[in-house]
Every structure is written in structure tokens, then in C-alpha cells.
Scaffold this motif. Structure first.
Motif, mmCIF file in Angstrom:
data_model
loop_
_atom_site.group_PDB
_atom_site.id
_atom_site.type_symbol
_atom_site.label_atom_id
_atom_site.label_comp_id
_atom_site.label_asym_id
_atom_site.label_seq_id
_atom_site.Cartn_x
_atom_site.Cartn_y
_atom_site.Cartn_z
ATOM 1 N N THR A 52 43.236 31.404 45.492
ATOM 2 C CA THR A 52 44.011 30.610 44.548
ATOM 3 C C THR A 52 43.235 30.296 43.276
ATOM 4 O O THR A 52 43.832 29.953 42.259
ATOM 5 C CB THR A 52 44.465 29.297 45.208
ATOM 6 O OG1 THR A 52 43.311 28.609 45.724
ATOM 7 C CG2 THR A 52 45.426 29.574 46.356
ATOM 8 N N THR A 53 41.911 30.396 43.327
ATOM 9 C CA THR A 53 41.045 30.203 42.164
ATOM 10 C C THR A 53 39.958 31.261 42.210
ATOM 11 O O THR A 53 39.418 31.560 43.288
ATOM 12 C CB THR A 53 40.398 28.799 42.174
ATOM 13 O OG1 THR A 53 41.417 27.807 42.129
ATOM 14 C CG2 THR A 53 39.454 28.612 40.999
ATOM 15 N N PHE A 54 39.641 31.845 41.044
ATOM 16 C CA PHE A 54 38.582 32.855 41.021
ATOM 17 C C PHE A 54 37.992 32.909 39.614
ATOM 18 O O PHE A 54 38.460 33.627 38.749
ATOM 19 C CB PHE A 54 39.132 34.234 41.410
ATOM 20 C CG PHE A 54 38.073 35.198 41.872
ATOM 21 C CD1 PHE A 54 37.674 35.226 43.194
ATOM 22 C CD2 PHE A 54 37.476 36.071 40.967
ATOM 23 C CE1 PHE A 54 36.688 36.110 43.621
ATOM 24 C CE2 PHE A 54 36.496 36.962 41.382
ATOM 25 C CZ PHE A 54 36.101 36.980 42.709
ATOM 26 N N ASP A 55 36.940 32.111 39.392
ATOM 27 C CA ASP A 55 36.265 32.046 38.098
ATOM 28 C C ASP A 55 34.938 32.781 38.220
ATOM 29 O O ASP A 55 33.920 32.202 38.646
ATOM 30 C CB ASP A 55 36.037 30.593 37.673
ATOM 31 C CG ASP A 55 37.339 29.839 37.471
ATOM 32 O OD1 ASP A 55 38.297 30.470 36.984
ATOM 33 O OD2 ASP A 55 37.395 28.646 37.809
ATOM 34 N N LEU A 56 34.926 34.049 37.836
ATOM 35 C CA LEU A 56 33.777 34.921 38.036
ATOM 36 C C LEU A 56 32.764 34.731 36.915
ATOM 37 O O LEU A 56 32.690 35.510 35.968
ATOM 38 C CB LEU A 56 34.240 36.387 38.112
ATOM 39 C CG LEU A 56 33.150 37.428 38.393
ATOM 40 C CD1 LEU A 56 32.544 37.221 39.772
ATOM 41 C CD2 LEU A 56 33.716 38.839 38.254
ATOM 42 N N GLU A 57 31.983 33.671 37.010
ATOM 43 C CA GLU A 57 30.894 33.400 36.083
ATOM 44 C C GLU A 57 29.960 32.394 36.732
ATOM 45 O O GLU A 57 30.383 31.628 37.614
ATOM 46 C CB GLU A 57 31.431 32.840 34.759
ATOM 47 C CG GLU A 57 32.190 31.539 34.903
ATOM 48 C CD GLU A 57 32.726 31.040 33.564
ATOM 49 O OE1 GLU A 57 32.620 31.789 32.588
ATOM 50 O OE2 GLU A 57 33.233 29.909 33.519
ATOM 51 N N PRO A 58 28.675 32.404 36.349
ATOM 52 C CA PRO A 58 27.749 31.439 36.944
ATOM 53 C C PRO A 58 28.273 30.010 36.776
ATOM 54 O O PRO A 58 28.654 29.595 35.676
ATOM 55 C CB PRO A 58 26.457 31.668 36.148
ATOM 56 C CG PRO A 58 26.532 33.105 35.726
ATOM 57 C CD PRO A 58 28.000 33.339 35.433
ATOM 58 N N GLY A 60 31.034 29.054 38.111
ATOM 59 C CA GLY A 60 32.456 29.116 38.443
ATOM 60 C C GLY A 60 32.677 29.072 39.948
ATOM 61 O O GLY A 60 31.745 29.205 40.734
ATOM 62 N N ARG A 61 33.941 28.901 40.324
ATOM 63 C CA ARG A 61 34.246 28.785 41.747
ATOM 64 C C ARG A 61 35.401 29.703 42.127
ATOM 65 O O ARG A 61 36.265 30.027 41.299
ATOM 66 C CB ARG A 61 34.621 27.339 42.116
ATOM 67 C CG ARG A 61 33.527 26.324 41.859
ATOM 68 C CD ARG A 61 33.924 24.969 42.398
ATOM 69 N NE ARG A 61 33.945 24.965 43.857
ATOM 70 C CZ ARG A 61 34.777 24.229 44.595
ATOM 71 N NH1 ARG A 61 35.680 23.468 44.004
ATOM 72 N NH2 ARG A 61 34.726 24.270 45.904
ATOM 73 N N ALA A 62 35.392 30.095 43.392
ATOM 74 C CA ALA A 62 36.524 30.773 44.009
ATOM 75 C C ALA A 62 36.958 29.932 45.199
ATOM 76 O O ALA A 62 36.114 29.439 45.961
ATOM 77 C CB ALA A 62 36.134 32.182 44.466
ATOM 78 N N ILE A 63 38.259 29.731 45.331
ATOM 79 C CA ILE A 63 38.808 28.977 46.463
ATOM 80 C C ILE A 63 39.834 29.859 47.151
ATOM 81 O O ILE A 63 40.660 30.499 46.484
ATOM 82 C CB ILE A 63 39.465 27.663 45.990
ATOM 83 C CG1 ILE A 63 38.429 26.770 45.284
ATOM 84 C CG2 ILE A 63 40.090 26.918 47.171
ATOM 85 C CD1 ILE A 63 39.040 25.548 44.620
ATOM 86 N N TYR A 64 39.776 29.915 48.470
ATOM 87 C CA TYR A 64 40.682 30.786 49.210
ATOM 88 C C TYR A 64 41.036 30.167 50.547
ATOM 89 O O TYR A 64 40.395 29.197 51.001
ATOM 90 C CB TYR A 64 40.048 32.167 49.415
ATOM 91 C CG TYR A 64 38.846 32.174 50.339
ATOM 92 C CD1 TYR A 64 38.983 32.439 51.709
ATOM 93 C CD2 TYR A 64 37.565 31.925 49.858
ATOM 94 C CE1 TYR A 64 37.881 32.447 52.556
ATOM 95 C CE2 TYR A 64 36.459 31.939 50.690
ATOM 96 C CZ TYR A 64 36.629 32.195 52.042
ATOM 97 O OH TYR A 64 35.538 32.200 52.881
ATOM 98 N N HIS A 65 42.068 30.709 51.156
ATOM 99 C CA HIS A 65 42.382 30.352 52.534
ATOM 100 C C HIS A 65 42.804 31.595 53.291
ATOM 101 O O HIS A 65 43.268 32.565 52.701
ATOM 102 C CB HIS A 65 43.476 29.273 52.616
ATOM 103 C CG HIS A 65 44.795 29.689 52.040
ATOM 104 N ND1 HIS A 65 45.151 29.428 50.729
ATOM 105 C CD2 HIS A 65 45.848 30.359 52.582
ATOM 106 C CE1 HIS A 65 46.359 29.896 50.498
ATOM 107 N NE2 HIS A 65 46.821 30.478 51.598
ATOM 108 N N MET A 66 42.587 31.569 54.590
ATOM 109 C CA MET A 66 43.025 32.643 55.477
ATOM 110 C C MET A 66 44.087 32.064 56.414
ATOM 111 O O MET A 66 43.929 30.942 56.904
ATOM 112 C CB MET A 66 41.848 33.222 56.256
ATOM 113 C CG MET A 66 40.814 33.895 55.360
ATOM 114 S SD MET A 66 39.462 34.690 56.268
ATOM 115 C CE MET A 66 38.596 33.257 56.911
ATOM 116 N N THR A 67 45.151 32.833 56.649
ATOM 117 C CA THR A 67 46.302 32.337 57.405
ATOM 118 C C THR A 67 46.445 33.095 58.708
ATOM 119 O O THR A 67 46.540 34.325 58.723
ATOM 120 C CB THR A 67 47.598 32.475 56.584
ATOM 121 O OG1 THR A 67 47.430 31.851 55.314
ATOM 122 C CG2 THR A 67 48.772 31.827 57.314
ATOM 123 N N SER A 68 46.466 32.361 59.819
ATOM 124 C CA SER A 68 46.591 32.969 61.139
ATOM 125 C C SER A 68 48.026 33.406 61.392
ATOM 126 O O SER A 68 48.952 33.013 60.667
ATOM 127 C CB SER A 68 46.171 31.971 62.220
ATOM 128 O OG SER A 68 47.219 31.029 62.465
#
Length: 326
Positions: A52-58, A60-68
Motif C-alpha cells: 500500500t506504500t512504497f517509497d524507494l529512497e533512503p 522511505g518506507r514500504a508497507i504491505y500485508h499478506m492475506t491468508s
């Protein structure tokens, strides 16, 4: 399989995964830094990832979830420490809550992704550094080695493209472990139509017939979560055998990409399976992936021995004809 080695080193406090791919370094970089491509393989089978978030720089943050398959979500976050295109990047990897806030009760690790040229393509080296032997032991006990291996072994289909990966190969069955089988089939048609063909009785009755000489006599489908379905097949000639049926419940529905159902053979004491259907479209073709979870190895082998793959291929070939006429 792309993964060539996974080792843990309690003294160095590391887990190292290496894998080789028939693709250049730049293509491997793209797959790991485009969130839409990354989420196609980052989660292991049955637990697909969504970034849902992906800031590719020093910084920066990436936020994700995995769904069963049951709809449970497991959240994670990366903090990018360094980014060096196209040879690698480094992140702090943490378990997180639904807002991406790291979970202080679970280990935080430093992950280094390196992409290097290799004979025939490229090599991935993924080194995870832990703060203590206890943290390493904890994540290994949670299945990190198995999960990472299964996830990276899905990357080939992303790097190659759907038509190169599955075009003209028919229905393919892969045994993943004692209880999981993955079935794939590329269908020439858009994802919305393929989804409808798996949900609407008037379309199902035209293609999901199995081998020639059979018909779908009963097709009752409620595709909503909690809804039930029932299929009954009968031979067109009674001399060819008796009819049989399956029934189950929809556990998860995310149109037009994913549906998870239970499946039980009507009138038998056979244990139920869990069927996880996902669809992905690229260049006008849709890859059907069906992950089936069996209760045990014996049930898995018994079902595969029935000629299931061949019967599904007959139906899928018929589906392409149905879609062409819609």
C-alpha cells in the motif's frame, strides 16, 4: 526451482537465500522495486502480498500485508536504508500493525538484497541480519525459511511474462509440498471475463464439464462470502458410469482477482480441500492459478491419480472457446 540455497548461521546471526534467474540484473531490479510486480511473488503461495506504500529512497518506507485464504492479514513494513540501482537495496524489515507501525514484541531485522550478473542471467542474494540468536531462532520457527523459498520460487513467472511462462503449455500441476498443489493455465481472454466464467452459472455450464461425455447437470452458485455452491456432473450416456458432485462455501472473494472456497465430494466421507483461485492479466491473457490444500499426502496423491489435470485441461480448453464467443 530458482532458489539454490538457504542457510542460517547462528554465529553470524544471518539467514542467506540465493537464487538464480534467466533474466538480466536490470529485469530482476525492476521486479523487486515495482510494487505491482513485487506483490505477485513476495508472499508465499496462499498468502499473496499487497503493498500500500512504497517509497524507494533512503528513509522511505514500504508497507504491505499478506492475506491468508481465510482472509486473515499479516502486516509488515520496510524502512529503506540504502538504494543502489540496479544492484541492490537494504531495508529494516519489521512485523507491523495495520498502520505499518512496527510490532515491538517481534524481531526487527536488516535485509540486504543484492543483484549480480551470473552465467545465463542474474543471481539474487538476500541476507537477513538478526539482533540475537533468539530472534533468528524465533523467525525460523515461524517458517521463514520455507516461506521465503516458496515465495522466491514464484518469481520466474514475473520475470518471463505470462505468455512465455505458460503460453501453449496447457494445464500444469506442481506439487509444492505434502499438502499443497498448484495448478496453472493461461487463458486467452481478459480477467473480467475469466472471473465471470468462474462465478456465473450460465457460463460455468458451458465449459466446466470435465472430460468429453459428461455434462454439468446441477450448477448452483452463490459467490458471496458465506455463500454456498453445488455442482453435479452426469454422464451423457448412463452406461459410462454414475454421476458425482461437489459442494462448498466461499471463504474469500476479491473480484476479479481472488476467490477461496472449500470443496467436499457430496455424499462421501472424504475430507474437504481448500481451493484458492487467483487471476492475473497481462497482454490480453489471464493466468489462472489454483492452489489446492489437501488434508494430507495420501488424499493429495489419491486425487491426482484420478486424472484431474487432464480433466481440467479439457475444461479450460473449452473455456477459451466460450470466452471467444462472449
Amino acid at each position: 526451482m530458482p532458489v539454490t540455497d538457504v542457510t542460517t548461521d547462528p554465529e553470524a546471526l544471518t539467514m542467506t537465500l540465493t537464487a538464480e534467474f534467466a533474466a538480466p540484473v536490470e529485469r530482476l531490479w525492476d521486479a523487486f522495486t515495482d510494487p505491482r510486480q513485487l506483490e505477485r511473488f513476495w508472499g508465499p503461495p496462499g498468502w499473496p502480498a499487497t503493498f500500500t506504500t512504497f517509497d524507494l529512497e533512503p528513509g522511505g518506507r514500504a508497507i504491505y500485508h499478506m492475506t491468508s485464504p481465510q482472509g486473515e492479514k499479516s502486516y509488515g513494513s520496510w524502512e529503506f536504508l540504502s538504494v543502489t540501482a540496479p544492484t541492490g537495496f537494504e531495508v529494516l524489515d519489521a512485523f507491523a500493525d495495520e498502520h505499518g507501525t512496527p510490532n515491538a514484541d517481534l524481531p526487527v531485522s536488516r535485509m540486504v538484497f543484492s543483484f549480480d550478473a551470473a552465467p545465463g542471467g542474474s543471481q539474487l542474494s538476500n541476507v537477513t541480519h538478526f539482533s540475537s540468536a533468539e530472534a533468528l531462532e524465533q523467525v525460523v520457527g515461524m517458517g521463514m525459511v520455507e516461506g521465503a523459498t516458496m515465495a522466491m520460487n514464484q518469481l520466474d513467472r514475473v520475470l518471463q511474462g505470462l505468455r512465455e511462462y505458460a503460453g501453449g503449455k496447457g494445464t500444469q500441476t506442481e506439487i509444492l509440498d505434502d499438502t499443497h498443489v498448484r495448478i496453472t493455465r493461461l487463458i486467452d481472454g481478459p480477467i473480467d471475463l475469466v472471473w465471470r466464467a468462474h462465478q456465473e452459472p450460465e457460463l460455468l455450464e458451458k465449459w466446466m464439464l470435465g472430460p468429453d461425455g459428461w455434462r454439468l447437470a446441477v450448477c448452483e452458485v452463490d459467490p458471496a462470502v458465506g455463500g454456498r455452491y453445488r455442482y453435479v456432473w452426469e454422464p451423457t450416456d448412463p452406461a459410462h458410469g454414475e454421476g458425482f458432485g461437489f459442494e462448498g462455501e466461499t471463504l474469500l472473494s476479491e473480484a476479479p482477482r481472488r476467490a477461496v472456497t472449500t470443496e467436499h465430494m457430496t455424499g462421501t466421507e472424504y475430507p474437504s480441500t481448500l481451493n484458492d483461485l487467483t487471476l492475473y492479466e497481462e497482454d490480453g491473457a489471464t493466468l489462472i492459478t489454483l492452489l489446492i490444500e489437501y488434508p494430507d499426502k495420501d488424499t493429495r496423491d489419491m486425487v491426482l491419480a484420478t486424472g484431474m489435470t487432464e480433466g481440467m485441461e479439457t475444461s479450460y480448453a473449452r473455456l477459451e472457446g466460450v470466452l471467444a464467443a462472449v
